[in-house]
Design an enzyme around this catalytic site. Sequence first.
Site, mmCIF file in Angstrom:
data_model
loop_
_atom_site.group_PDB
_atom_site.id
_atom_site.type_symbol
_atom_site.label_atom_id
_atom_site.label_comp_id
_atom_site.label_asym_id
_atom_site.label_seq_id
_atom_site.Cartn_x
_atom_site.Cartn_y
_atom_site.Cartn_z
ATOM 1 N N THR A 142 15.225 23.369 13.724
ATOM 2 C CA THR A 142 15.918 24.055 12.596
ATOM 3 C C THR A 142 16.895 23.186 12.312
ATOM 4 O OG1 THR A 142 16.450 25.927 11.211
ATOM 5 C CG2 THR A 142 17.279 25.874 13.601
ATOM 6 N N LYS B 45 13.564 28.776 18.679
ATOM 7 C CA LYS B 45 14.445 28.001 17.648
ATOM 8 C C LYS B 45 15.954 27.399 17.924
ATOM 9 C CE LYS B 45 14.765 28.957 12.557
ATOM 10 N NZ LYS B 45 14.438 30.067 11.780
ATOM 11 N N GLU C 220 15.976 32.463 17.598
ATOM 12 C CA GLU C 220 16.798 31.587 17.716
ATOM 13 C C GLU C 220 17.957 31.514 18.618
ATOM 14 O OE1 GLU C 220 19.497 28.621 14.459
ATOM 15 O OE2 GLU C 220 17.863 30.142 13.976
ATOM 16 N N ASP D 72 9.186 33.483 3.750
ATOM 17 C CA ASP D 72 10.481 33.228 4.415
ATOM 18 C C ASP D 72 11.144 34.564 4.435
ATOM 19 O OD1 ASP D 72 12.624 32.200 5.384
ATOM 20 O OD2 ASP D 72 13.178 30.775 3.837
ATOM 21 N N PHE E 289 14.636 21.228 5.755
ATOM 22 C CA PHE E 289 15.462 21.864 4.662
ATOM 23 C C PHE E 289 15.546 21.146 3.394
ATOM 24 C CE2 PHE E 289 18.238 25.307 6.952
ATOM 25 C CZ PHE E 289 17.181 25.402 7.664
#
Length: 386
Positions: free
Chosen positions: A216, A192, A156, A73, A238
Amino acid sequence: MALLRSQPATGRVLLRGDAPVIAAPRPLCVRNISACAYLEEKAPPSGPSAKPSQPIFHNQLEALKSMSVVVADTGELELVKKYHPHDCTTNPSLVYKALSMPENRHYLEKALAQDKRSPEHAKPGVVRPYSGVADQLSVDLGCELLKVVPGRVSTEVDAHLSYSMQATVDKALRLMELYAAHGIDPSRIYIKLASTWEGIEACRRLERQGINCNMTLLFSFAQAAACADAGATLISPFVGRIMDWYKAKEGRDFAPSEDPGVLSVRRIYNYYKAHHYKTIVMAASFRNVGEIRELAGCDKITISPNLLDELEKSTATLDRKLSPDRASTDVMKLSNMHEDMFNKLHGSDQMAVEKLKQGIELFAADQKKLEDLLASIAMAKVKENH
Protein backbone atom coordinates in the site's frame (compact mmCIF):
# COMPACT_ATOMS: atom_id res chain seq x y z
CA MET A 1 -34.15 2.86 -17.18
CA ALA A 2 -31.98 2.16 -20.22
CA LEU A 3 -30.27 -1.22 -20.22
CA LEU A 4 -26.60 -1.69 -21.06
CA ARG A 5 -24.89 -4.41 -23.01
CA SER A 6 -21.15 -5.07 -23.18
CA GLN A 7 -18.97 -6.02 -26.11
CA PRO A 8 -16.04 -7.86 -24.48
CA ALA A 9 -13.93 -7.82 -27.64
CA THR A 10 -13.62 -4.06 -27.49
CA GLY A 11 -14.76 -3.37 -23.94
CA ARG A 12 -17.54 -1.08 -25.14
CA VAL A 13 -20.88 -1.16 -23.36
CA LEU A 14 -23.84 -0.62 -25.69
CA LEU A 15 -27.36 0.55 -25.07
CA ARG A 16 -30.14 -1.92 -25.89
CA GLY A 17 -31.14 -1.49 -29.51
CA ASP A 18 -27.60 -1.24 -30.88
CA ALA A 19 -26.46 -3.85 -33.40
CA PRO A 20 -25.79 -7.21 -31.69
CA VAL A 21 -22.20 -8.30 -31.25
CA ILE A 22 -21.03 -11.87 -30.63
CA ALA A 23 -19.29 -11.87 -27.27
CA ALA A 24 -15.66 -12.95 -27.30
CA PRO A 25 -14.63 -15.24 -24.43
CA ARG A 26 -13.89 -13.20 -21.36
CA PRO A 27 -10.37 -13.52 -19.95
CA LEU A 28 -10.02 -15.61 -16.81
CA CYS A 29 -10.12 -13.34 -13.76
CA VAL A 30 -7.85 -14.19 -10.85
CA ARG A 31 -10.08 -14.44 -7.80
CA ASN A 32 -9.62 -14.69 -4.05
CA ILE A 33 -6.70 -12.25 -4.07
CA SER A 34 -7.83 -8.89 -2.76
CA ALA A 35 -6.90 -6.36 -0.06
CA CYS A 36 -10.32 -4.77 0.45
CA ALA A 37 -13.95 -5.82 0.50
CA TYR A 38 -15.20 -6.48 -3.03
CA LEU A 39 -18.45 -7.34 -4.68
CA GLU A 40 -18.24 -10.34 -6.95
CA GLU A 41 -19.73 -10.18 -10.39
CA LYS A 42 -22.40 -12.74 -11.27
CA ALA A 43 -21.13 -15.61 -13.38
CA PRO A 44 -22.60 -15.87 -16.91
CA PRO A 45 -24.61 -18.94 -17.92
CA SER A 46 -22.50 -21.95 -18.83
CA GLY A 47 -22.91 -25.55 -19.94
CA PRO A 48 -23.98 -27.34 -23.11
CA SER A 49 -27.36 -25.62 -23.25
CA ALA A 50 -25.95 -22.11 -22.86
CA LYS A 51 -26.35 -20.00 -25.97
CA PRO A 52 -23.71 -17.41 -26.91
CA SER A 53 -25.28 -14.15 -25.91
CA GLN A 54 -24.22 -10.67 -25.04
CA PRO A 55 -24.65 -9.86 -21.34
CA ILE A 56 -27.06 -7.08 -20.49
CA PHE A 57 -26.22 -4.62 -17.73
CA HIS A 58 -28.61 -2.25 -16.03
CA ASN A 59 -26.00 0.34 -15.02
CA GLN A 60 -22.33 1.26 -15.11
CA LEU A 61 -21.52 -0.63 -11.93
CA GLU A 62 -22.73 -3.89 -13.46
CA ALA A 63 -20.83 -3.12 -16.65
CA LEU A 64 -17.66 -2.34 -14.70
CA LYS A 65 -17.90 -5.68 -12.88
CA SER A 66 -17.68 -7.45 -16.25
CA MET A 67 -14.26 -5.84 -16.80
CA SER A 68 -12.75 -5.56 -13.31
CA VAL A 69 -13.25 -7.03 -9.85
CA VAL A 70 -15.08 -4.22 -8.09
CA VAL A 71 -13.92 -3.64 -4.52
CA ALA A 72 -15.93 -1.84 -1.83
CA ASP A 73 -13.51 0.46 -0.03
CA THR A 74 -14.74 0.19 3.56
CA GLY A 75 -13.78 -1.70 6.68
CA GLU A 76 -16.83 -1.00 8.87
CA LEU A 77 -18.73 -4.14 9.79
CA GLU A 78 -22.18 -2.78 8.99
CA LEU A 79 -21.08 -1.52 5.57
CA VAL A 80 -19.33 -4.80 4.83
CA LYS A 81 -22.58 -6.62 5.67
CA LYS A 82 -24.52 -4.22 3.48
CA TYR A 83 -22.40 -4.80 0.36
CA HIS A 84 -21.92 -8.57 0.84
CA PRO A 85 -18.21 -8.49 -0.07
CA HIS A 86 -15.90 -11.41 -0.68
CA ASP A 87 -12.83 -9.87 1.02
CA CYS A 88 -12.22 -6.83 3.20
CA THR A 89 -9.42 -4.70 4.57
CA THR A 90 -8.20 -2.85 7.62
CA ASN A 91 -5.52 -0.21 8.13
CA PRO A 92 -4.64 1.93 11.16
CA SER A 93 -7.06 4.68 10.14
CA LEU A 94 -9.94 2.26 9.49
CA VAL A 95 -9.28 0.36 12.72
CA TYR A 96 -9.26 3.58 14.74
CA LYS A 97 -12.39 4.88 13.03
CA ALA A 98 -14.28 1.63 13.59
CA LEU A 99 -13.18 0.99 17.16
CA SER A 100 -13.60 4.55 18.40
CA MET A 101 -17.35 4.21 17.83
CA PRO A 102 -19.18 3.83 21.18
CA GLU A 103 -20.91 0.64 20.09
CA ASN A 104 -17.51 -1.01 19.56
CA ARG A 105 -15.97 -0.13 22.92
CA HIS A 106 -16.32 -3.75 24.06
CA TYR A 107 -13.66 -4.77 21.53
CA LEU A 108 -11.17 -2.47 23.26
CA GLU A 109 -12.07 -3.73 26.71
CA LYS A 110 -11.80 -7.34 25.53
CA ALA A 111 -8.33 -6.75 24.03
CA LEU A 112 -7.15 -5.13 27.25
CA ALA A 113 -8.50 -8.07 29.26
CA GLN A 114 -6.65 -10.50 26.99
CA ASP A 115 -3.36 -8.73 27.71
CA LYS A 116 -2.08 -10.99 30.51
CA ARG A 117 1.15 -9.10 31.13
CA SER A 118 1.59 -6.70 34.02
CA PRO A 119 0.48 -3.14 33.14
CA GLU A 120 3.21 -1.93 30.81
CA HIS A 121 2.23 1.71 31.23
CA ALA A 122 3.82 1.49 34.68
CA LYS A 123 7.16 0.26 33.35
CA PRO A 124 9.95 2.83 32.88
CA GLY A 125 11.23 3.43 29.37
CA VAL A 126 8.28 1.92 27.54
CA VAL A 127 7.34 4.41 24.83
CA ARG A 128 4.30 2.64 23.36
CA PRO A 129 3.02 0.20 25.97
CA TYR A 130 -0.26 -0.53 24.18
CA SER A 131 1.10 -1.28 20.70
CA GLY A 132 0.74 -5.02 21.31
CA VAL A 133 -2.85 -4.58 22.45
CA ALA A 134 -3.50 -2.60 19.27
CA ASP A 135 -2.21 -5.58 17.28
CA GLN A 136 -4.64 -7.82 19.12
CA LEU A 137 -7.44 -5.39 18.32
CA SER A 138 -6.61 -5.44 14.61
CA VAL A 139 -6.74 -9.22 14.65
CA ASP A 140 -9.96 -9.30 16.69
CA LEU A 141 -11.58 -6.98 14.17
CA GLY A 142 -10.21 -9.09 11.34
CA CYS A 143 -11.74 -12.20 12.89
CA GLU A 144 -15.13 -10.48 13.10
CA LEU A 145 -14.87 -9.49 9.45
CA LEU A 146 -13.97 -13.06 8.50
CA LYS A 147 -17.31 -14.15 9.97
CA VAL A 148 -19.02 -11.93 7.39
CA VAL A 149 -16.89 -12.48 4.28
CA PRO A 150 -16.09 -15.81 2.63
CA GLY A 151 -12.66 -14.64 1.46
CA ARG A 152 -9.77 -12.82 3.06
CA VAL A 153 -9.00 -9.96 5.41
CA SER A 154 -6.04 -7.64 4.96
CA THR A 155 -4.37 -6.51 8.20
CA GLU A 156 -1.75 -3.77 8.16
CA VAL A 157 1.56 -3.78 9.97
CA ASP A 158 2.14 -0.89 12.39
CA ALA A 159 3.15 2.11 10.27
CA HIS A 160 5.79 3.08 12.84
CA LEU A 161 7.84 0.12 11.53
CA SER A 162 7.73 1.14 7.87
CA TYR A 163 11.46 1.87 7.67
CA SER A 164 12.65 -1.33 9.38
CA MET A 165 12.65 -4.53 7.35
CA GLN A 166 13.25 -6.91 10.26
CA ALA A 167 10.76 -5.21 12.57
CA THR A 168 8.16 -5.35 9.79
CA VAL A 169 8.77 -9.08 9.23
CA ASP A 170 8.60 -9.77 12.97
CA LYS A 171 5.35 -7.83 13.33
CA ALA A 172 3.83 -9.60 10.32
CA LEU A 173 4.71 -12.99 11.82
CA ARG A 174 3.23 -11.88 15.14
CA LEU A 175 -0.04 -10.93 13.45
CA MET A 176 -0.15 -14.32 11.76
CA GLU A 177 0.43 -15.99 15.15
CA LEU A 178 -2.47 -14.07 16.64
CA TYR A 179 -4.73 -15.17 13.80
CA ALA A 180 -3.54 -18.77 14.22
CA ALA A 181 -4.49 -18.59 17.91
CA HIS A 182 -8.05 -17.89 16.73
CA GLY A 183 -7.92 -20.89 14.42
CA ILE A 184 -7.77 -18.75 11.27
CA ASP A 185 -6.18 -20.38 8.23
CA PRO A 186 -3.23 -18.31 6.89
CA SER A 187 -4.74 -18.48 3.41
CA ARG A 188 -7.49 -16.12 4.59
CA ILE A 189 -5.10 -13.31 5.57
CA TYR A 190 -3.18 -10.66 3.67
CA ILE A 191 -0.45 -8.70 5.38
CA LYS A 192 -0.49 -5.08 4.30
CA LEU A 193 2.82 -3.19 4.14
CA ALA A 194 3.91 0.33 3.24
CA SER A 195 5.85 0.41 -0.04
CA THR A 196 9.12 1.71 1.40
CA TRP A 197 12.30 -0.10 0.35
CA GLU A 198 12.32 -1.81 3.75
CA GLY A 199 8.67 -2.77 3.36
CA ILE A 200 9.33 -4.18 -0.10
CA GLU A 201 12.24 -6.28 1.21
CA ALA A 202 10.01 -7.50 4.04
CA CYS A 203 7.44 -8.45 1.41
CA ARG A 204 10.05 -10.48 -0.46
CA ARG A 205 10.86 -12.49 2.68
CA LEU A 206 7.24 -12.94 3.72
CA GLU A 207 6.10 -14.09 0.28
CA ARG A 208 8.87 -16.73 0.32
CA GLN A 209 7.33 -18.02 3.55
CA GLY A 210 3.90 -18.24 1.96
CA ILE A 211 2.54 -15.07 3.54
CA ASN A 212 0.72 -13.01 0.90
CA CYS A 213 1.28 -9.26 0.95
CA ASN A 214 -0.62 -6.22 -0.23
CA MET A 215 1.69 -3.27 -0.86
CA THR A 216 0.00 0.00 0.00
CA LEU A 217 0.91 3.72 -0.07
CA LEU A 218 2.21 3.21 -3.59
CA PHE A 219 2.74 6.40 -5.60
CA SER A 220 5.77 5.93 -7.89
CA PHE A 221 6.59 3.68 -10.81
CA ALA A 222 9.76 2.66 -8.96
CA GLN A 223 7.69 1.35 -6.05
CA ALA A 224 5.50 -0.65 -8.43
CA ALA A 225 8.46 -2.14 -10.29
CA ALA A 226 10.20 -3.09 -7.04
CA CYS A 227 7.04 -4.67 -5.59
CA ALA A 228 6.55 -6.86 -8.66
CA ASP A 229 10.22 -7.85 -8.59
CA ALA A 230 9.80 -8.83 -4.92
CA GLY A 231 6.86 -11.09 -5.78
CA ALA A 232 4.10 -9.11 -4.05
CA THR A 233 0.68 -10.71 -4.41
CA LEU A 234 -1.10 -7.37 -4.86
CA ILE A 235 -0.35 -3.65 -5.04
CA SER A 236 -2.66 -0.73 -4.28
CA PRO A 237 -1.54 2.27 -6.36
CA PHE A 238 -3.29 5.43 -5.18
CA VAL A 239 -5.08 7.58 -7.75
CA GLY A 240 -6.76 10.40 -5.84
CA ARG A 241 -3.82 11.27 -3.58
CA ILE A 242 -1.58 11.67 -6.62
CA MET A 243 -4.15 13.94 -8.24
CA ASP A 244 -4.45 15.93 -4.99
CA TRP A 245 -0.71 16.68 -5.06
CA TYR A 246 -0.68 17.85 -8.67
CA LYS A 247 -3.86 19.86 -8.22
CA ALA A 248 -2.27 21.75 -5.32
CA LYS A 249 1.01 22.19 -7.17
CA GLU A 250 -0.44 23.39 -10.48
CA GLY A 251 -3.56 25.09 -9.12
CA ARG A 252 -5.93 23.49 -11.61
CA ASP A 253 -8.35 20.62 -12.08
CA PHE A 254 -7.68 17.67 -14.36
CA ALA A 255 -9.97 15.94 -16.83
CA PRO A 256 -10.18 12.22 -16.03
CA SER A 257 -8.23 11.26 -19.17
CA GLU A 258 -5.29 13.46 -18.12
CA ASP A 259 -5.55 12.83 -14.38
CA PRO A 260 -1.97 12.16 -13.11
CA GLY A 261 -3.20 9.38 -10.82
CA VAL A 262 -5.03 7.67 -13.66
CA LEU A 263 -1.96 7.92 -15.91
CA SER A 264 0.21 6.44 -13.14
CA VAL A 265 -1.98 3.36 -12.70
CA ARG A 266 -2.31 2.92 -16.46
CA ARG A 267 1.48 2.94 -16.84
CA ILE A 268 1.94 0.40 -14.03
CA TYR A 269 -0.81 -1.88 -15.38
CA ASN A 270 0.67 -1.90 -18.89
CA TYR A 271 4.18 -2.57 -17.55
CA TYR A 272 2.97 -5.52 -15.46
CA LYS A 273 0.95 -7.08 -18.27
CA ALA A 274 3.58 -6.53 -20.97
CA HIS A 275 6.21 -8.23 -18.82
CA HIS A 276 3.83 -10.95 -17.57
CA TYR A 277 4.03 -10.20 -13.85
CA LYS A 278 1.51 -12.07 -11.71
CA THR A 279 1.15 -9.22 -9.20
CA ILE A 280 -2.43 -7.95 -9.15
CA VAL A 281 -3.05 -4.24 -9.74
CA MET A 282 -5.85 -2.83 -7.58
CA ALA A 283 -6.43 0.86 -8.29
CA ALA A 284 -7.34 2.75 -5.11
CA SER A 285 -8.07 6.18 -3.63
CA PHE A 286 -10.55 7.72 -6.07
CA ARG A 287 -11.91 11.25 -5.92
CA ASN A 288 -14.57 10.95 -8.64
CA VAL A 289 -16.23 8.40 -10.93
CA GLY A 290 -14.44 9.87 -13.95
CA GLU A 291 -11.17 8.43 -12.64
CA ILE A 292 -12.82 5.03 -12.20
CA ARG A 293 -14.22 5.02 -15.73
CA GLU A 294 -10.77 5.77 -17.14
CA LEU A 295 -9.41 2.63 -15.44
CA ALA A 296 -12.21 0.24 -16.39
CA GLY A 297 -10.56 -3.11 -17.01
CA CYS A 298 -7.92 -2.81 -14.29
CA ASP A 299 -7.52 -6.12 -12.40
CA LYS A 300 -9.33 -4.76 -9.37
CA ILE A 301 -10.76 -1.37 -8.48
CA THR A 302 -11.55 -0.35 -4.91
CA ILE A 303 -14.38 2.15 -4.68
CA SER A 304 -15.94 4.05 -1.78
CA PRO A 305 -19.67 3.47 -1.10
CA ASN A 306 -20.70 6.92 -2.38
CA LEU A 307 -18.97 6.36 -5.73
CA LEU A 308 -20.38 2.84 -5.98
CA ASP A 309 -23.81 4.40 -5.60
CA GLU A 310 -23.06 6.96 -8.32
CA LEU A 311 -21.97 4.23 -10.75
CA GLU A 312 -25.05 2.19 -9.93
CA LYS A 313 -27.29 5.12 -10.84
CA SER A 314 -25.61 5.80 -14.19
CA THR A 315 -26.79 4.19 -17.45
CA ALA A 316 -24.26 5.96 -19.67
CA THR A 317 -22.03 4.04 -22.06
CA LEU A 318 -18.88 2.58 -20.51
CA ASP A 319 -15.74 1.76 -22.50
CA ARG A 320 -13.07 -0.68 -21.44
CA LYS A 321 -9.81 1.29 -21.10
CA LEU A 322 -7.36 -1.37 -19.87
CA SER A 323 -6.87 -4.89 -21.24
CA PRO A 324 -3.98 -7.38 -20.94
CA ASP A 325 -3.98 -8.17 -24.65
CA ARG A 326 -3.58 -4.49 -25.51
CA ALA A 327 -0.91 -3.72 -22.92
CA SER A 328 2.42 -2.33 -24.07
CA THR A 329 5.33 -0.53 -22.44
CA ASP A 330 8.54 1.13 -23.49
CA VAL A 331 10.16 0.36 -20.12
CA MET A 332 12.46 -2.64 -19.92
CA LYS A 333 11.86 -5.19 -17.18
CA LEU A 334 13.48 -3.92 -13.99
CA SER A 335 14.64 -7.19 -12.46
CA ASN A 336 16.92 -7.58 -9.45
CA MET A 337 16.31 -4.02 -8.32
CA HIS A 338 18.65 -2.99 -5.54
CA GLU A 339 18.31 -0.29 -2.91
CA ASP A 340 20.46 2.29 -4.67
CA MET A 341 18.46 1.93 -7.88
CA PHE A 342 15.19 2.16 -5.96
CA ASN A 343 16.29 5.25 -4.06
CA LYS A 344 17.44 6.93 -7.27
CA LEU A 345 14.25 6.19 -9.22
CA HIS A 346 11.78 6.76 -6.39
CA GLY A 347 13.72 9.74 -5.04
CA SER A 348 13.46 11.52 -8.38
CA ASP A 349 9.66 11.67 -8.01
CA GLN A 350 8.98 14.52 -5.58
CA MET A 351 5.28 13.75 -5.43
CA ALA A 352 5.84 10.12 -4.50
CA VAL A 353 8.43 10.93 -1.86
CA GLU A 354 6.15 13.46 -0.20
CA LYS A 355 2.95 11.38 -0.39
CA LEU A 356 4.63 8.22 0.94
CA LYS A 357 6.03 10.11 3.90
CA GLN A 358 2.70 11.81 4.52
CA GLY A 359 0.77 8.55 4.30
CA ILE A 360 3.02 6.78 6.79
CA GLU A 361 2.76 9.71 9.20
CA LEU A 362 -1.03 9.70 8.93
CA PHE A 363 -1.30 5.96 9.61
CA ALA A 364 1.18 6.22 12.49
CA ALA A 365 -0.82 9.10 13.99
CA ASP A 366 -4.04 7.06 13.86
CA GLN A 367 -2.22 4.10 15.40
CA LYS A 368 -1.17 6.36 18.27
CA LYS A 369 -4.73 7.61 18.68
CA LEU A 370 -5.88 4.02 19.11
CA GLU A 371 -3.14 3.31 21.64
CA ASP A 372 -4.01 6.50 23.54
CA LEU A 373 -7.65 5.43 23.62
CA LEU A 374 -6.60 2.06 25.05
CA ALA A 375 -4.47 3.81 27.67
CA SER A 376 -7.36 6.00 28.78
CA ILE A 377 -9.67 3.00 29.16
CA ALA A 378 -7.00 1.06 31.07
CA MET A 379 -6.40 3.96 33.46
CA ALA A 380 -10.12 4.36 34.04
CA LYS A 381 -10.33 0.65 34.93
CA VAL A 382 -7.47 1.06 37.41
CA LYS A 383 -9.27 3.96 39.11
CA GLU A 384 -12.51 1.95 39.27
CA ASN A 385 -10.71 -0.90 41.01
CA HIS A 386 -9.23 1.41 43.62
